[in-house]
Design a protein around this motif. Structure first.
Motif, PDB file in Angstrom:
ATOM      1  N   TRP A  28       0.750  -1.115   0.086  1.00  0.00           N
ATOM      2  CA  TRP A  28      -0.056  -0.131  -0.022  1.00  0.00           C
ATOM      3  C   TRP A  28       1.086   1.146   0.028  1.00  0.00           C
ATOM      4  O   TRP A  28       1.968   1.260   0.455  1.00  0.00           O
ATOM      5  CB  TRP A  28      -1.109  -0.030   1.314  1.00  0.00           C
ATOM      6  CG  TRP A  28      -1.904  -0.999   1.203  1.00  0.00           C
ATOM      7  CD1 TRP A  28      -3.170  -1.177   0.655  1.00  0.00           C
ATOM      8  CD2 TRP A  28      -1.750  -2.395   1.701  1.00  0.00           C
ATOM      9  NE1 TRP A  28      -3.830  -2.244   0.901  1.00  0.00           N
ATOM     10  CE2 TRP A  28      -2.884  -2.945   1.481  1.00  0.00           C
ATOM     11  CE3 TRP A  28      -0.712  -3.287   2.247  1.00  0.00           C
ATOM     12  CZ2 TRP A  28      -3.129  -4.388   1.621  1.00  0.00           C
ATOM     13  CZ3 TRP A  28      -1.089  -4.444   2.775  1.00  0.00           C
ATOM     14  CH2 TRP A  28      -2.303  -5.110   2.432  1.00  0.00           C
ATOM     15  N   PRO A  34      -6.978   2.358   1.215  1.00  0.00           N
ATOM     16  CA  PRO A  34      -7.845   1.116   0.436  1.00  0.00           C
ATOM     17  C   PRO A  34      -9.353   1.461   1.234  1.00  0.00           C
ATOM     18  O   PRO A  34      -9.320   1.902   2.239  1.00  0.00           O
ATOM     19  CB  PRO A  34      -7.422  -0.289   0.926  1.00  0.00           C
ATOM     20  CG  PRO A  34      -6.610   0.018   2.199  1.00  0.00           C
ATOM     21  CD  PRO A  34      -6.095   1.562   2.062  1.00  0.00           C
ATOM     22  N   GLU A  36     -10.992  -1.160   2.122  1.00  0.00           N
ATOM     23  CA  GLU A  36     -11.445  -2.193   3.153  1.00  0.00           C
ATOM     24  C   GLU A  36      -9.907  -2.560   3.622  1.00  0.00           C
ATOM     25  O   GLU A  36      -9.140  -2.898   2.791  1.00  0.00           O
ATOM     26  CB  GLU A  36     -12.197  -3.417   2.561  1.00  0.00           C
ATOM     27  CG  GLU A  36     -13.651  -2.808   2.683  1.00  0.00           C
ATOM     28  CD  GLU A  36     -14.376  -4.063   1.753  1.00  0.00           C
ATOM     29  OE1 GLU A  36     -13.664  -4.729   0.883  1.00  0.00           O
ATOM     30  OE2 GLU A  36     -15.532  -4.191   1.410  1.00  0.00           O
ATOM     31  N   PHE A  37      -9.758  -3.173   4.839  1.00  0.00           N
ATOM     32  CA  PHE A  37      -8.441  -3.595   5.028  1.00  0.00           C
ATOM     33  C   PHE A  37      -8.638  -4.462   6.189  1.00  0.00           C
ATOM     34  O   PHE A  37      -9.191  -4.012   7.463  1.00  0.00           O
ATOM     35  CB  PHE A  37      -7.488  -2.514   5.395  1.00  0.00           C
ATOM     36  CG  PHE A  37      -6.344  -2.952   5.866  1.00  0.00           C
ATOM     37  CD1 PHE A  37      -5.025  -3.484   4.829  1.00  0.00           C
ATOM     38  CD2 PHE A  37      -5.749  -3.247   7.176  1.00  0.00           C
ATOM     39  CE1 PHE A  37      -3.996  -4.081   5.373  1.00  0.00           C
ATOM     40  CE2 PHE A  37      -4.463  -3.544   7.743  1.00  0.00           C
ATOM     41  CZ  PHE A  37      -3.695  -4.188   6.821  1.00  0.00           C
ATOM     42  N   ASN A  38      -8.277  -5.520   6.263  1.00  0.00           N
ATOM     43  CA  ASN A  38      -8.450  -6.494   7.353  1.00  0.00           C
ATOM     44  C   ASN A  38      -6.781  -7.231   7.555  1.00  0.00           C
ATOM     45  O   ASN A  38      -6.521  -7.984   6.574  1.00  0.00           O
ATOM     46  CB  ASN A  38      -9.262  -7.570   7.301  1.00  0.00           C
ATOM     47  CG  ASN A  38      -9.415  -8.495   8.767  1.00  0.00           C
ATOM     48  OD1 ASN A  38      -8.496  -8.956   8.984  1.00  0.00           O
ATOM     49  ND2 ASN A  38     -10.955  -8.333   9.250  1.00  0.00           N
ATOM     50  N   ASP A  42      -5.482  -9.797   4.839  1.00  0.00           N
ATOM     51  CA  ASP A  42      -4.514  -9.018   3.670  1.00  0.00           C
ATOM     52  C   ASP A  42      -3.161  -9.084   4.130  1.00  0.00           C
ATOM     53  O   ASP A  42      -2.265  -9.237   3.220  1.00  0.00           O
ATOM     54  CB  ASP A  42      -4.725  -7.521   3.863  1.00  0.00           C
ATOM     55  CG  ASP A  42      -6.280  -7.116   3.072  1.00  0.00           C
ATOM     56  OD1 ASP A  42      -6.727  -7.930   2.104  1.00  0.00           O
ATOM     57  OD2 ASP A  42      -6.960  -6.421   3.673  1.00  0.00           O
ATOM     58  N   LYS A 203     -14.631  -8.409   5.916  1.00  0.00           N
ATOM     59  CA  LYS A 203     -13.830  -7.378   5.145  1.00  0.00           C
ATOM     60  C   LYS A 203     -14.186  -6.084   5.876  1.00  0.00           C
ATOM     61  O   LYS A 203     -15.199  -5.194   5.640  1.00  0.00           O
ATOM     62  CB  LYS A 203     -14.505  -7.266   3.780  1.00  0.00           C
ATOM     63  CG  LYS A 203     -14.239  -8.329   3.018  1.00  0.00           C
ATOM     64  CD  LYS A 203     -14.788  -8.025   1.596  1.00  0.00           C
ATOM     65  CE  LYS A 203     -14.556  -9.164   0.623  1.00  0.00           C
ATOM     66  NZ  LYS A 203     -13.174  -9.722   0.563  1.00  0.00           N
ATOM     67  N   MET A 206     -12.524   1.037   6.428  1.00  0.00           N
ATOM     68  CA  MET A 206     -11.430   1.710   7.196  1.00  0.00           C
ATOM     69  C   MET A 206     -11.960   2.561   8.415  1.00  0.00           C
ATOM     70  O   MET A 206     -11.209   2.813   9.142  1.00  0.00           O
ATOM     71  CB  MET A 206     -10.912   2.571   6.044  1.00  0.00           C
ATOM     72  CG  MET A 206      -9.852   1.868   4.685  1.00  0.00           C
ATOM     73  SD  MET A 206      -8.841   0.523   5.829  1.00  0.00           S
ATOM     74  CE  MET A 206      -7.615   1.524   6.733  1.00  0.00           C
ATOM     75  N   LEU A 233      -3.035  -0.998   9.134  1.00  0.00           N
ATOM     76  CA  LEU A 233      -2.422  -0.678   7.770  1.00  0.00           C
ATOM     77  C   LEU A 233      -0.936   0.249   7.788  1.00  0.00           C
ATOM     78  O   LEU A 233      -0.314  -0.055   7.155  1.00  0.00           O
ATOM     79  CB  LEU A 233      -3.476   0.220   6.883  1.00  0.00           C
ATOM     80  CG  LEU A 233      -2.988   0.726   5.566  1.00  0.00           C
ATOM     81  CD1 LEU A 233      -3.193  -0.398   4.616  1.00  0.00           C
ATOM     82  CD2 LEU A 233      -4.020   1.840   5.129  1.00  0.00           C
ATOM     83  N   CYS A 236       2.085  -1.634   7.343  1.00  0.00           N
ATOM     84  CA  CYS A 236       2.465  -2.041   5.879  1.00  0.00           C
ATOM     85  C   CYS A 236       3.043  -0.977   4.938  1.00  0.00           C
ATOM     86  O   CYS A 236       3.209  -1.217   3.980  1.00  0.00           O
ATOM     87  CB  CYS A 236       1.090  -2.515   5.378  1.00  0.00           C
ATOM     88  SG  CYS A 236       0.374  -4.066   6.371  1.00  0.00           S
ATOM     89  N   SER A 273       3.677  -7.859   9.793  1.00  0.00           N
ATOM     90  CA  SER A 273       3.422  -7.306   8.450  1.00  0.00           C
ATOM     91  C   SER A 273       4.776  -7.533   7.529  1.00  0.00           C
ATOM     92  O   SER A 273       4.531  -7.583   6.136  1.00  0.00           O
ATOM     93  CB  SER A 273       3.066  -5.880   8.431  1.00  0.00           C
ATOM     94  OG  SER A 273       4.206  -5.176   8.864  1.00  0.00           O
TER      95      SER A 273
END
Ligand code: BCO
Length: 572
Positions: A28, A34, A36-38, A42, A203, A206, A233, A236, A273
């Motif tokens: 990312w 994004p 959605e982020f899990n 992910d 899902k 954010m 997130l 990452c 991550s």
């Protein structure tokens, strides 16, 4: 694309480079959000796929846990994937939890804690971590204020939970992690074995809640700090990866207690991550010798601990130990003293890299690997945070001028910053000024963008990396019959940075009591009422008993550099 929050200091531009190939790490951009982020699907599942495809060595565990009895657990990402899907199923099917429900997790450093943490993320259950030092009263407060529907704990804290559960009508499920069983409690280990490994990960949007951390404020009870998946997130993002530069062959040990954000970030988000092994040593008590032996014995490459931990290790002869694999040491939770940096470097050959953050902000500033270390500075702000020093009107201050450390939130609030204090809009808005979130810490910035921490801007006490609100300790003291009034402050301490110091005015019936015994009694009293890390380690009663005669009713002698005299209004 995520609009850039403020300009990026030239010194930090290199942090935007993307050195990882798309096949190795999920990607990312620093300023992209994004929809959605899990973290579970992910990131964790990504690494499980990498193992299957031969792009990560499955023999390197993702979680490596040991204890003092010689027990050991090693799970790679594929095993963790199955186990955390099973944990998610226990939460939804056996505990009846739904997306958005809150769960209070109070466990020592046992492997189940990491399964439940990721299980919550998979199921969209909001995780509220708590330290095992919480007392029955602390647990009651957390259950009532959060309206958590489920509590997960071990048999030690289960007794405390049972003593208050009747006052928590919203609490529907109690989940026990133990070899024993208890009436009224579901048994996690049995349910986990029976649970299916099939689970469809939520899902997560954010803006959805992911975790809530309790943190002390200057007044009243601890506040609930709400984080969305943006916190995960963040680990990452390319610039964050440059801070630690972890790889899938590293083994990273974070010594912080799982109740704190430092542990969530440095034992879950950061290592996983990057496909890194998170190493955990469960110790019944903090023992510096045991830590040095573990660093010598296991192939740990990376460690993170509060400055007080390094200081306590440095009380021993660190240079007599060999750490053959250790290549990086980091510290967060408090300011590192330059002399501790020097001593550690002399003993191990390694620099200690500072990380600065709060429950509200997660990783905020750091000394990324490879950049110039300026001893005494906590490093540079890590994108997407734009940290500035501001004045009381919210104007940014130039290099070298002292002010408040603040993070830019306008025009765009960084997604990895907390979204607010739960049910406390006043506190949330009082933490903002103009275009900034104000951290409550004071500091300066230099020409190169390095931040220099100067101390708190309020009454909060930073002791051994803990954030302690004086009123929490004063309230605990007030419940003892010997205490007529008290005032609690932070007092400088060579080992712990600061310690809690209590000034106590005794009630008349206790004035003739033995001051030594009374001081100890008050300390034990506070340890019982509230989490023991908050107990006053110093006070006129305690200090006086060791060094000077106690004159009951006297405030003691003036503390240097003050020269306190008594005069009347006519005297000059
Ligand atoms: O001093 P005493 O021995 O009399 O009392 C100690 C403990 O023995 C006692 N205690 C602990 N658990 C207890 C208990 N008593 C009764 N029941 C229990 N269940 O209470 C006192 C606790 O003090 P402590 O926690 O400071 O213990 P200790 O052993 O001195 O540990 C030293 C440290 C350095 C290991 C410890 O203070 C520590 O872990 N500090 C780091 C905290 C940390 O991780 N902070 C990070 C927060 S997150 C953040 O800042 C954001 C950064 C990105």
């Amino acid at each position: 694309p995520w609009p850039i929050c403020g300009s990026l200091h030239p010194h930090r531009r290199h942090l935007l480079a993307r050195p990882f190939s798309r096949t190795e790490t999920p990607q990312w951009g620093d300023y992209e959000i994004p929809k959605e982020f899990n973290f579970a699907s992910d990131v964790m599942d990504h690494w499980a796929r990498m193992e299957k495809e031969g792009k990560r060595d499955p023999l390197i565990p993702a979680l490596w846990w040991v204890n003092d009895k010689g027990d050991e657990v090693k799970w790679n990402f594929q095993e963790l994937g199955d186990l955390t899907r099973q944990a998610a199923n226990v939460l939804t099917e056996n505990c009846g939890l739904q997306r958005g429900d809150r769960l209070l997790l109070i466990l020592p450093r046992i492997p189940d804690l990491w399964l439940l943490t990721v299980g919550c993320i998979r199921a969209g259950v909001v995780l509220l971590p708590g330290t095992i030092q919480l007392t029955a009263r602390d647990i009651l407060y957390r259950l009532q204020s959060s309206k958590a529907k489920c509590i997960v704990t071990n048999e030690t804290s289960a007794l405390a939970v049972d003593s208050v559960a009747s006052d928590c009508p919203q609490l529907k499920t109690k989940l026990l992690v133990s070899e024993k069983s208890l009436d009224g409690w579901l048994d996690f280990k049995t349910l986990l074995k029976a649970a299916s490994v099939d689970h469809t990960c939520v899902k997560t949007k954010m803006q959805e809640p992911m975790t809530i951390f309790f943190t002390s404020g200057t007044t009243g009870t601890p506040k609930m700090v709400l984080h969305t998946p943006g916190l995960a997130l963040r680990s990452c993002l390319p610039s964050t990866r440059q801070v630690l530069k972890l790889t899938s062959s590293d083994i990273s040990w974070c010594l912080s207690d799982p109740g704190w954000i430092l542990s969530f970030v440095a034992s879950v988000l950061e290592p996983w991550s990057s496909g890194t092994c998170s190493f955990i040593h469960q110790m019944p008590q903090f023992k510096p010798e045991a830590i040095l032996k573990t660093l010598s014995r296991y192939p740990i490459t990376y460690m993170t601990a509060a400055p007080s931990v390094y200081r306590m290790l440095l009380q021993l002869d660190v240079s007599s130990y060999k750490f053959p694999t250790l290549k990086h040491a980091a510290t967060g939770g408090d300011a590192l003293l330059p002399e501790d940096f020097e001593k550690w470097k002399k003993a191990t050959g390694l620099a200690i890299h500072e990380i600065y953050g709060q429950s509200e902000t997660g990783l905020t500033c750091a000394v990324p690997r490879g950049i110039k270390i300026k001893k005494g500075s906590m490093g540079i702000a890590i994108p997407p945070f734009d940290m500035q020093i501001i004045d009381e009107k919210g104007n940014t201050l130039p290099p070298g001028i002292e002010g408040e450390m603040a993070i830019r939130i306008k025009p765009t609030r960084p997604i990895c910053l907390f979204s607010g204090y739960v049910d406390n809009p006043e506190k949330t808005s009082s933490s903002e000024r103009g275009d900034f979130y104000i951290t409550g810490d004071r500091g300066t910035i230099d020409e190169d963008g390095y931040i220099w921490y100067l101390g708190r801007d309020d009454d909060i006490i930073k002791a051994s990396g803990y954030r302690i609100g004086p009123s929490e300790v004063e309230n605990a003291l007030a419940e003892h019959p010997a205490v007529a009034e008290s005032a609690v402050v932070g007092s400088q301490d060579p080992l712990r940075g600061e310690v809690v110091k209590a000034f106590v005015v005794l009630t008349p019936e206790f004035r003739s009591h033995d001051p030594d015994k009374l001081a100890q009694e008050l300390q034990q009293h506070v340890k019982k009422i509230t989490a023991p890390y908050k107990y006053p380690r110093k006070g006129p009663l305690c200090a006086a008993s060791k060094r000077m005669k106690v004159k009951l009713g006297s405030l003691g002698k003036p503390c240097l550099p003050y020269n306190v005299q008594v005069g009347n209004s006519n005297e000059k």
